[in-house]
Design a protein around this motif. Structure first.
Motif, PDB file in Angstrom:
ATOM      1  N   ALA A 146       0.932  -1.072   0.102  1.00  0.00           N
ATOM      2  CA  ALA A 146       0.085  -0.016   0.111  1.00  0.00           C
ATOM      3  C   ALA A 146       0.918   1.096   0.005  1.00  0.00           C
ATOM      4  CB  ALA A 146      -0.912   0.086   1.125  1.00  0.00           C
ATOM      5  N   GLU A 147       1.843   1.106   0.768  1.00  0.00           N
ATOM      6  CA  GLU A 147       3.031   2.418   0.839  1.00  0.00           C
ATOM      7  C   GLU A 147       3.737   2.457  -0.482  1.00  0.00           C
ATOM      8  OE1 GLU A 147       5.052   5.715   2.151  1.00  0.00           O
ATOM      9  OE2 GLU A 147       3.264   4.997   2.539  1.00  0.00           O
ATOM     10  N   LEU A 148       3.740   1.537  -0.956  1.00  0.00           N
ATOM     11  CA  LEU A 148       4.590   1.505  -2.510  1.00  0.00           C
ATOM     12  C   LEU A 148       3.771   2.060  -3.528  1.00  0.00           C
ATOM     13  CD1 LEU A 148       7.234   0.445  -3.857  1.00  0.00           C
ATOM     14  CD2 LEU A 148       5.779  -1.358  -4.752  1.00  0.00           C
ATOM     15  N   HIS A 149       2.515   1.849  -3.406  1.00  0.00           N
ATOM     16  CA  HIS A 149       1.623   2.422  -4.402  1.00  0.00           C
ATOM     17  C   HIS A 149       1.296   4.092  -4.095  1.00  0.00           C
ATOM     18  CE1 HIS A 149       0.716  -1.244  -6.431  1.00  0.00           C
ATOM     19  NE2 HIS A 149       0.043  -1.791  -5.668  1.00  0.00           N
ATOM     20  N   ARG A 150       1.295   4.238  -2.511  1.00  0.00           N
ATOM     21  CA  ARG A 150       1.276   5.545  -2.319  1.00  0.00           C
ATOM     22  C   ARG A 150       2.297   6.548  -2.989  1.00  0.00           C
ATOM     23  NH1 ARG A 150       2.814   9.706   0.634  1.00  0.00           N
ATOM     24  NH2 ARG A 150       4.677   8.419   1.256  1.00  0.00           N
ATOM     25  N   ARG A 151       3.428   5.800  -2.716  1.00  0.00           N
ATOM     26  CA  ARG A 151       4.588   6.812  -3.232  1.00  0.00           C
ATOM     27  C   ARG A 151       4.756   6.769  -4.838  1.00  0.00           C
ATOM     28  NH1 ARG A 151      10.063   5.776   0.352  1.00  0.00           N
ATOM     29  NH2 ARG A 151       8.897   6.157   2.535  1.00  0.00           N
ATOM     30  N   ASN A 152       4.012   5.623  -5.372  1.00  0.00           N
ATOM     31  CA  ASN A 152       4.306   5.933  -6.986  1.00  0.00           C
ATOM     32  C   ASN A 152       3.167   7.137  -7.247  1.00  0.00           C
ATOM     33  OD1 ASN A 152       4.660   4.949  -9.802  1.00  0.00           O
ATOM     34  ND2 ASN A 152       2.656   3.807  -9.356  1.00  0.00           N
ATOM     35  N   MET A 153       2.164   7.155  -6.675  1.00  0.00           N
ATOM     36  CA  MET A 153       0.998   8.027  -7.082  1.00  0.00           C
ATOM     37  C   MET A 153       1.749   9.390  -6.751  1.00  0.00           C
ATOM     38  SD  MET A 153      -1.306   6.897  -8.824  1.00  0.00           S
ATOM     39  CE  MET A 153      -2.517   8.267  -8.473  1.00  0.00           C
ATOM     40  N   HIS A 154       2.442   9.545  -5.671  1.00  0.00           N
ATOM     41  CA  HIS A 154       2.691  10.720  -4.924  1.00  0.00           C
ATOM     42  C   HIS A 154       3.860  11.127  -5.799  1.00  0.00           C
ATOM     43  CE1 HIS A 154       3.114  14.026  -2.337  1.00  0.00           C
ATOM     44  NE2 HIS A 154       4.328  13.666  -1.786  1.00  0.00           N
ATOM     45  N   TYR A 155       4.999  10.408  -5.932  1.00  0.00           N
ATOM     46  CA  TYR A 155       6.444  10.852  -6.671  1.00  0.00           C
ATOM     47  C   TYR A 155       6.246  11.025  -8.215  1.00  0.00           C
ATOM     48  CZ  TYR A 155       8.677   9.621  -2.141  1.00  0.00           C
ATOM     49  OH  TYR A 155       8.853   9.676  -0.789  1.00  0.00           O
ATOM     50  N   ARG A 156       5.513   9.952  -8.511  1.00  0.00           N
ATOM     51  CA  ARG A 156       5.522  10.019 -10.090  1.00  0.00           C
ATOM     52  C   ARG A 156       4.392  10.700 -10.775  1.00  0.00           C
ATOM     53  NH1 ARG A 156       9.062   6.999 -12.036  1.00  0.00           N
ATOM     54  NH2 ARG A 156       8.105   7.255 -14.076  1.00  0.00           N
ATOM     55  N   GLN A 157       3.385  10.689  -9.981  1.00  0.00           N
ATOM     56  CA  GLN A 157       2.181  11.853 -10.386  1.00  0.00           C
ATOM     57  C   GLN A 157       1.643  11.511 -11.644  1.00  0.00           C
ATOM     58  OE1 GLN A 157       3.731  15.698  -9.673  1.00  0.00           O
ATOM     59  NE2 GLN A 157       3.312  15.450  -7.364  1.00  0.00           N
ATOM     60  N   GLY A 158       1.425  10.239 -12.220  1.00  0.00           N
ATOM     61  CA  GLY A 158       1.058   9.790 -13.481  1.00  0.00           C
ATOM     62  C   GLY A 158       1.894   9.723 -14.505  1.00  0.00           C
ATOM     63  N   LYS A 159       3.178  10.031 -14.117  1.00  0.00           N
ATOM     64  CA  LYS A 159       4.381   9.798 -15.260  1.00  0.00           C
ATOM     65  C   LYS A 159       4.328   8.552 -15.693  1.00  0.00           C
ATOM     66  CE  LYS A 159       9.424  11.234 -15.926  1.00  0.00           C
ATOM     67  NZ  LYS A 159      10.416  11.764 -15.196  1.00  0.00           N
ATOM     68  N   PRO A 160       4.618   7.943 -16.947  1.00  0.00           N
ATOM     69  CA  PRO A 160       4.931   6.624 -17.099  1.00  0.00           C
ATOM     70  C   PRO A 160       6.197   6.407 -16.810  1.00  0.00           C
ATOM     71  CG  PRO A 160       5.020   8.212 -19.131  1.00  0.00           C
ATOM     72  CD  PRO A 160       4.472   9.144 -18.061  1.00  0.00           C
ATOM     73  N   TYR A 161       6.488   4.989 -16.495  1.00  0.00           N
ATOM     74  CA  TYR A 161       7.642   4.414 -16.132  1.00  0.00           C
ATOM     75  C   TYR A 161       8.878   4.530 -17.208  1.00  0.00           C
ATOM     76  CZ  TYR A 161      10.888   1.195 -13.592  1.00  0.00           C
ATOM     77  OH  TYR A 161      11.921   0.658 -13.234  1.00  0.00           O
ATOM     78  N   PRO A 162       9.937   4.768 -17.012  1.00  0.00           N
ATOM     79  CA  PRO A 162      11.095   4.907 -18.071  1.00  0.00           C
ATOM     80  C   PRO A 162      11.005   3.553 -18.983  1.00  0.00           C
ATOM     81  CG  PRO A 162      11.988   5.089 -16.063  1.00  0.00           C
ATOM     82  CD  PRO A 162      10.599   5.080 -16.012  1.00  0.00           C
ATOM     83  N   ASP A 163      11.547   3.706 -20.156  1.00  0.00           N
ATOM     84  CA  ASP A 163      11.681   2.759 -21.013  1.00  0.00           C
ATOM     85  C   ASP A 163      13.085   2.241 -20.647  1.00  0.00           C
ATOM     86  OD1 ASP A 163      11.990   0.515 -22.774  1.00  0.00           O
ATOM     87  OD2 ASP A 163      11.940   2.188 -24.576  1.00  0.00           O
ATOM     88  N   LEU A 164      13.435   1.057 -20.100  1.00  0.00           N
ATOM     89  CA  LEU A 164      14.634   0.477 -19.807  1.00  0.00           C
ATOM     90  C   LEU A 164      15.327  -0.497 -20.916  1.00  0.00           C
ATOM     91  CD1 LEU A 164      13.983  -0.146 -15.907  1.00  0.00           C
ATOM     92  CD2 LEU A 164      14.833   1.937 -17.039  1.00  0.00           C
ATOM     93  N   LYS A 165      14.413  -0.999 -21.822  1.00  0.00           N
ATOM     94  CA  LYS A 165      14.914  -1.741 -22.785  1.00  0.00           C
ATOM     95  C   LYS A 165      16.326  -1.320 -23.656  1.00  0.00           C
ATOM     96  CE  LYS A 165      13.479  -4.669 -26.717  1.00  0.00           C
ATOM     97  NZ  LYS A 165      14.272  -5.865 -26.079  1.00  0.00           N
ATOM     98  N   ASP A 166      17.083  -2.191 -23.554  1.00  0.00           N
ATOM     99  CA  ASP A 166      18.736  -1.752 -24.203  1.00  0.00           C
ATOM    100  C   ASP A 166      19.254  -0.694 -23.571  1.00  0.00           C
ATOM    101  OD1 ASP A 166      18.122  -3.961 -26.013  1.00  0.00           O
ATOM    102  OD2 ASP A 166      17.020  -2.629 -27.440  1.00  0.00           O
ATOM    103  N   LYS A 167      18.982  -0.307 -22.506  1.00  0.00           N
ATOM    104  CA  LYS A 167      19.693   0.643 -21.622  1.00  0.00           C
ATOM    105  C   LYS A 167      20.645   0.272 -20.582  1.00  0.00           C
ATOM    106  CE  LYS A 167      17.235   4.352 -23.151  1.00  0.00           C
ATOM    107  NZ  LYS A 167      16.314   4.903 -22.343  1.00  0.00           N
TER     108      LYS A 167
END
Length: 269
Positions: A146-167
């Protein structure tokens, strides 16, 4: 995926006074707490100093300014460390959200960790030795998810996760408010590495200022490289290796992420 194995203004000013934002405590007057610990011999005065030392390490320096490289910080304590690296190496900075799964009767001690992408790492030896029941494990997992999901909403604010493929992905950990945080057990970094692996990166580098030899060795088995400036035994607690590591607040994480938005962009000729 499961892997076994502030109140008043005065109060806000006091907290901000020992933040890692480069505000008064970083460049201005020392606090009483700082004076009390200034005589303690430790390799890192603060998180920002640890970040600068990591940025100067040639193992990370070879990745400076590359389009195919990104830094992911483990909040909250890893963000001030990662910010310095990203700034000096001109690399984009984002977050890898993880949560330590602490013992139900001593939450500072990790028995595992969870990370974005439904990755769960549990340490069966620790769970068995401490006689933690399955019901207790599930209760802690529910709370930290639950805290992980809270932080995801609070910190990322809907921003998509970065593309990590071939990085090339540099995962940066740092001390939290607990003396047992950071790479002390390696649980959170392990979960972060496993999560990143799910996205098809070219290379995964784990970076931390200090850690015990056994944790560093275990992380080296799943990361392509581990960059740890101080590998110490006995390790005892991460607090021994810093003169000052105040709790990193949510507002500081958001401020540093905002300041890092221009990192990684090609400078105009």
């Amino acid at each position: 995926m499961m892997i076994g194995g502030r109140g008043a203004d005065k109060c806000r000013k006091q907290r901000r006074g020992v933040s890692e934002l480069g505000l008064p405590s970083e460049t201005g007057k020392a606090t009483a707490g700082r004076d009390a610990r200034a005589t303690y011999s430790s390799p890192f005065p603060r998180r920002v100093d640890a970040g600068n030392q990591l940025a100067a390490d040639p193992r990370l320096g070879t990745l400076a300014g590359r389009d195919d490289t990104i830094i992911l910080a483990l909040p909250r304590g890893g963000v001030p460390v990662a910010f310095q690296i990203a700034q000096r190496l001109n690399l984009p900075l984002d977050l890898m959200l993880v949560r330590k799964i602490g013992l139900p009767f001593h939450e500072e001690t990790a028995m595992g960790a969870i990370a974005m992408g439904d990755v769960t790492y549990l340490n069966p030896a620790m769970i068995a030795a401490m006689r933690v029941t399955d019901a207790q494990v599930q209760a802690v997992l529910k709370k930290e998810t639950a805290e992980l999901h809270r932080r995801n909403m609070h910190y990322r604010q809907g921003k998509p996760y970065p593309d990590l493929k071939d990085k090339n992905v540099i995962i940066v950990d740092g001390p939290g408010s607990s003396t047992l945080d950071g790479i002390a057990t390696g649980s959170t970094l392990r979960a972060a590495i496993l999560s990143v692996r799910e996205h098809g990166p070219t290379r995964v580098v784990a970076a931390a200022p200090v850690g015990p030899p056994d944790s560093v060795a275990e992380l080296a088995k799943i990361a392509d490289e581990v960059v740890c400036l101080q590998v110490k035994e006995p390790f005892n607690a991460v607090g021994m290796w810093y003169q000052l590591f105040p709790q990193t607040e949510d507002e500081e994480v958001l401020e540093l992420l905002h300041r890092a938005e221009s990192f990684g962009r090609k400078k105009e000729e």
